[in-house]
Scaffold this active site. Sequence first.
Site, PDB file in Angstrom:
ATOM      1  N   PRO A   2       0.804  -1.217   0.000  1.00 30.54           N
ATOM      2  CA  PRO A   2       0.000   0.000   0.000  1.00 30.54           C
ATOM      3  C   PRO A   2       0.842   1.274   0.000  1.00 30.54           C
ATOM      4  CG  PRO A   2      -0.681  -1.500   1.743  1.00 30.54           C
ATOM      5  CD  PRO A   2       0.620  -1.995   1.223  1.00 30.54           C
ATOM      6  N   LYS A  33      -2.495  -5.114   5.889  1.00 36.57           N
ATOM      7  CA  LYS A  33      -1.198  -5.373   5.258  1.00 36.57           C
ATOM      8  C   LYS A  33      -0.094  -5.193   6.286  1.00 36.57           C
ATOM      9  CE  LYS A  33      -2.520  -5.712   0.839  1.00 36.57           C
ATOM     10  NZ  LYS A  33      -2.099  -6.696  -0.122  1.00 36.57           N
ATOM     11  N   ILE A  65      -2.458  -3.112  -3.845  1.00 35.13           N
ATOM     12  CA  ILE A  65      -2.776  -4.337  -4.582  1.00 35.13           C
ATOM     13  C   ILE A  65      -3.840  -5.099  -3.791  1.00 35.13           C
ATOM     14  CG2 ILE A  65      -1.875  -6.555  -5.395  1.00 35.13           C
ATOM     15  CD1 ILE A  65       0.914  -5.155  -5.539  1.00 35.13           C
TER      16      ILE A  65
END
Length: 118
Positions: A2, A33, A65
């Site tokens: 990120p 994440k 992603i």
Amino acid sequence: MPFLELDTNLPADRVPSGLEKRLCAATAAILGKPEDRVSVTVRPGLSMALNGSTEPCAQVLVSSIGVVGTAEENRGHSARLFEFLTKELALSQDRIIIRFFPVEPWQIGKKGTVMTFL
């Protein structure tokens, strides 16, 4: 992987010290994440207008992603980011805007290649 970019017209002395580190941890928790994969940029003191006003404001760009690709995901991310940002920056929700951009692994370069191959 990120990325969060925070642009604001708040002067640097009105941006809380250490914000980038706390924002990195918050972004990791919000997006699920690892913190060591999150990149945060904070740019204070910019010339900005939001909703036709130059009153203190912030614009946030979140790209990642696999976790910012649906309205449902981003609704939850938005709520948690707004909670964090309104407290940290002492801005009301109507003075902050967030943009979400999903990215693909081939769009992020790292270690001389792209994430697709790592």
